[in-house]
Design a protein around this motif. Sequence first.
Motif, short mmCIF file in Angstrom:
data_model
loop_
_atom_site.label_atom_id
_atom_site.label_comp_id
_atom_site.label_asym_id
_atom_site.label_seq_id
_atom_site.Cartn_x
_atom_site.Cartn_y
_atom_site.Cartn_z
N PHE A 65 83.35 11.74 19.94
CA PHE A 65 82.92 10.74 18.97
C PHE A 65 82.33 9.50 19.66
N THR A 66 82.55 9.37 20.94
CA THR A 66 82.00 8.23 21.68
C THR A 66 80.95 8.68 22.69
N ILE A 67 80.45 9.91 22.54
CA ILE A 67 79.53 10.46 23.53
C ILE A 67 78.24 9.66 23.62
N ASP A 68 77.79 9.07 22.49
CA ASP A 68 76.57 8.28 22.52
C ASP A 68 76.72 7.06 23.41
N GLU A 69 77.95 6.54 23.51
CA GLU A 69 78.18 5.36 24.34
C GLU A 69 78.49 5.74 25.79
N THR A 70 79.04 6.91 26.00
CA THR A 70 79.47 7.30 27.34
C THR A 70 78.42 8.08 28.12
N VAL A 71 77.49 8.73 27.44
CA VAL A 71 76.43 9.50 28.11
C VAL A 71 75.11 8.74 27.97
N GLU A 72 74.63 8.22 29.07
CA GLU A 72 73.39 7.46 29.06
C GLU A 72 72.23 8.37 29.48
N ILE A 73 71.25 8.52 28.61
CA ILE A 73 70.12 9.39 28.90
C ILE A 73 69.16 8.69 29.86
N PRO A 74 68.82 9.30 30.98
CA PRO A 74 67.92 8.68 31.97
C PRO A 74 66.55 8.37 31.37
N GLU A 75 65.92 7.34 31.87
CA GLU A 75 64.61 6.94 31.34
C GLU A 75 63.55 8.00 31.59
N ASP A 76 63.69 8.75 32.68
CA ASP A 76 62.67 9.74 33.01
C ASP A 76 62.97 11.13 32.42
N MET A 77 64.00 11.21 31.59
CA MET A 77 64.37 12.49 30.98
C MET A 77 63.32 12.91 29.96
N ARG A 78 62.86 14.15 30.05
CA ARG A 78 61.91 14.67 29.06
C ARG A 78 62.50 15.88 28.36
N PRO A 79 62.09 16.14 27.13
CA PRO A 79 62.54 17.37 26.45
C PRO A 79 61.74 18.55 26.94
N HIS A 80 62.20 19.73 26.63
CA HIS A 80 61.46 20.93 26.99
C HIS A 80 60.13 20.98 26.25
N THR A 81 59.11 21.49 26.91
CA THR A 81 57.84 21.75 26.24
C THR A 81 58.03 22.92 25.28
N PRO A 82 57.11 23.13 24.35
CA PRO A 82 57.24 24.28 23.44
C PRO A 82 57.34 25.61 24.16
N LEU A 83 56.58 25.77 25.25
CA LEU A 83 56.64 27.04 25.99
C LEU A 83 58.00 27.21 26.66
N GLU A 84 58.52 26.15 27.26
CA GLU A 84 59.85 26.21 27.87
C GLU A 84 60.93 26.45 26.83
N LEU A 85 60.77 25.83 25.67
CA LEU A 85 61.74 26.03 24.59
C LEU A 85 61.73 27.47 24.11
N ALA A 86 60.53 28.05 24.01
CA ALA A 86 60.43 29.47 23.63
C ALA A 86 61.12 30.34 24.68
#
Length: 242
Positions: free
Chosen positions: A35-56
């Motif tokens: 319930f506190t994961i949003d406060e305890t896990v900090e997403i790095p500034e350079d983090m990117r999501p998977h591209t559509p091909l990687e997601l597939a």
Amino acid sequence: MLRLHYNLEKVSMGLVVAIIVAASIGGIVEIAPLFTIDETVEIPEDMRPHTPLELAGREIYIREGCYACHSQMVRSLADELDRYGPYSLAAESAYDHPMLWGSKRTGPDLARLGEKYSDDWHTAHLIDPRSVVPASIMPAYPWLMRPLDTEILSDQLAVLATLGVPYGPEMIEAAVADALGQSQPDTDGGDAVRERYGEGVPVRAFDGDPSRLTEMDAVVAYLQALGTLTNAPYATTVELTQ
């Protein structure tokens, strides 16, 4: 204490209640931190999501049950750090639905697999594992050379966007075109993928043939992305060694 437990075993309902209480305490200890994961896990500034091909490719990886033999979580143990590299951070899986940490290692952990081997190696390994690793017990996946179905890619990105993955409207609309573009270097489609997902995104014919888009393209693109979505784990390792 043993006598109390012995007496409790004689009262079936009492034992049931005790089991429920013990299980509830254990469950609360595991669930409450989420319930506190949003406060305890900090997403790095350079983090990117998977591209559509990687997601597939990730969806095919799940479909084929690869997670049953390969974990994606390097633990902070000396032998694992020596073999695989920096230990895994929770933030690296912030955009994964579901996460694929796992614990079964019939095959090696894949958390740091990205760019460790060439695309040709991965393609040959997936078609015939023993052609590159003679002692391998991994099954072959020759059917991955069939065409990739991209029909639901936009819908997949849209669903993930509702879960907090930073896919914007433009990314969702261009999902199919971006999947094709990432496998076609030196084209406008490839340039568009880099514009949306970053200059560091690999754009190449992962299966060796830019004239077609296959499931092999998707799986190899996904495998080459593992451990490369952020530099945070490597920065953390440097800080700890200083």
